[in-house]
Design a protein around this motif. Structure first.
Motif, short mmCIF file in Angstrom:
data_model
loop_
_atom_site.label_atom_id
_atom_site.label_comp_id
_atom_site.label_asym_id
_atom_site.label_seq_id
_atom_site.Cartn_x
_atom_site.Cartn_y
_atom_site.Cartn_z
N VAL A 91 0.83 -1.20 0.00
CA VAL A 91 0.00 0.00 0.00
C VAL A 91 0.87 1.25 0.00
N SER A 92 1.98 1.20 0.71
CA SER A 92 2.91 2.35 0.74
C SER A 92 3.78 2.41 -0.51
N CYS A 213 -8.35 -0.34 8.16
CA CYS A 213 -7.37 0.68 7.81
C CYS A 213 -7.90 1.56 6.68
N GLY A 214 -7.81 2.89 6.88
CA GLY A 214 -8.30 3.85 5.90
C GLY A 214 -9.77 4.18 6.05
N VAL A 226 -0.45 2.39 9.18
CA VAL A 226 -1.02 2.39 7.83
C VAL A 226 -2.35 3.12 7.88
N ASN A 227 -2.45 4.17 7.07
CA ASN A 227 -3.68 4.95 7.01
C ASN A 227 -4.39 4.82 5.68
N SER A 228 -3.85 4.05 4.77
CA SER A 228 -4.46 3.86 3.45
C SER A 228 -5.35 2.62 3.47
N ARG A 229 -6.33 2.63 2.61
CA ARG A 229 -7.22 1.49 2.50
C ARG A 229 -6.54 0.34 1.78
#
Length: 419
Positions: A91-92, A213-214, A226-229
């Motif tokens: 994701v990153s 997450c997200g 982790v802040n993204s979906r």
């Protein structure tokens, strides 16, 4: 990571390299009891920038392809944590730091899709029929099942679902990522009964993280990093629920309940029917306030065993019912005879039989017997007349007249009349 963890992991890496083949079996059995080593390996995997991550992944892959069941299960217990680390890094978009984890996941996948002869595996799953009883249900408790032509044609037939063959993969992409991860999670679920408590805890935690997450629920769970979906597939979520359901009754009730709520939350947002169905079924089957926990983490369910319905109907024909029917049938004539003897004279049954004996000339003896019998029957007829038996008198008189006529005519001169 602490220096103590680094020392434990480095000792583990060097120990296996110098181990003779004859000691591998005993070494593999002792690994599951080394809790300090397992905790240190988790901390290494959770740090993608660690220098020990690459040799650890290489060692775990060597364990998996060694062929020893204990070493294989030792690698499988880290599979949920490895999946989470790979998804978090993907994701990153920092795929370079997850190269060794991706290689380990691909190696395990490519080993599992083929058999010992190098041929592709085809997994089969038999779906049980609800019309047949099992340890989970009784067909009678479901309700009346209409015996239609379609139902009768399907009775006794078992439905088999096949999975495979699966193609080999050289790298993970956005298109095949969850196809590979779903298959790996299915392999992990097949060995759930051998997984330690630490692995089940990791499974529940990564399921919650992947699903929230997200989304606004991440603030409620207070997950950081982790802040993204993270995109997920419907099949992957069903496999997550399989492991969560096992964790409910194997010491991880609280974590499993939290993970199930998060999976259900994500399934509602994605409108995935399969995980929605499975999650709601699990939620409906959970006991309410019936769990007892102990310090060791084991839990049990309190329940009452309800008596099952009798399989034999009250109207069923059994050996006992046949005997009772016979007794009633024999008792009724005896009671009727007793009542008749009080008011009526019982006319004995008369049978004419041929007897091999002396032949009398001109049938004189038989005629004499016939005349005496006729006089006797006439007396019987007179005494048998009773107002209470008027309805039965006509058949009796006819029978007596027929017997008297037979005797007067002297049928079968050698015959003998018996009372």
């Amino acid at each position: 990571m602490l220096a103590v963890d680094t020392g434990v992991v480095e000792e583990w890496l060097s120990e296996f390299k110098t181990l003779p083949e004859t000691s591998i079996s005993s070494y593999a059995t002792s690994l599951k009891n080394k809790t300090a080593l397992i905790s240190s390996l988790y901390r290494v995997i959770q740090e993608p920038q660690s220098e020990l991550l690459e040799p650890v992944c290489h060692q775990l892959f060597e364990f998996y392809r060694s062929g020893d069941e204990e070493l294989l299960r030792f690698t499988l217990q880290f599979l949920p944590e490895l999946m989470w680390c790979y998804l978090a890094v993907s994701v990153s978009r920092d795929l370079q730091s997850s190269g060794c984890i991706e290689a380990l996941l691909l190696g395990v996948y490519n080993l599992e899709i083929i058999d010992k002869e190098g041929q592709s595996k085809v997994l089969s799953f038999t779906i049980p029929s609800l019309s047949k009883p099992s340890i989970y249900h009784e067909p009678s408790s479901i309700g009346s099942m209409a015996l239609t032509e379609g139902a009768l044609s399907q009775h006794g037939l078992s439905r088999v679902v096949y999975s495979g063959p699966h193609p080999q993969r050289e790298m993970l992409t956005a298109q095949n990522r969850f196809e590979v991860l779903t298959f790996l999670l299915r392999c992990y679920n097949s060995a759930l009964s051998y997984m330690p408590a630490m692995s089940l805890q990791s499974l529940c935690q990564i399921c919650s993280r992947i699903c929230v997450c997200g989304y606004p629920r991440q603030q409620v769970r207070k997950y950081k990093g982790v802040n993204s979906r993270i995109p997920v597939s419907s099949e992957f979520m069903v496999q997550m629920l399989t492991g969560i359901y096992f964790s409910f009754y194997n010491g991880e009730w609280d974590l499993a309940r939290k993970a199930m709520e998060d999976v259900l939350y994500r399934a509602q947002l994605e409108l995935y029917p399969e995980p929605l169905l499975v999650a709601n079924a699990i939620k409906a089957s959970l006991p309410q306030g019936a769990m007892i926990s102990s310090r060791e983490g084991t839990r049990c369910i309190q329940f009452e065993i309800t008596p099952t319905s009798s399989r034999i109907s009250r109207n069923a024909v059994t050996s006992m019912s046949i005997r009772g029917h016979r007794w009633k049938r024999h008792e009724q004539p005896e009671n009727g005879n007793d009542a008749t003897e009080l008011g009526n004279f019982i006319i004995p049954e008369i049978s004419v039989t041929s007897v091999a004996g002396e032949r009398t000339g001109n049938g004189e003896k038989s005629r004499a017997l016939a005349e005496n019998d006729v006089q006797h029957l006439q007396g019987v007829q007179e005494t048998a007349t009773d107002p209470r038996t008027d309805s039965k008198s006509m058949p009796e008189i006819r029978r007596q007249k027929s017997v008297r006529k037979m005797m007067e005519d002297g049928i079968n001169s050698s015959g003998r009349v018996q009372f």
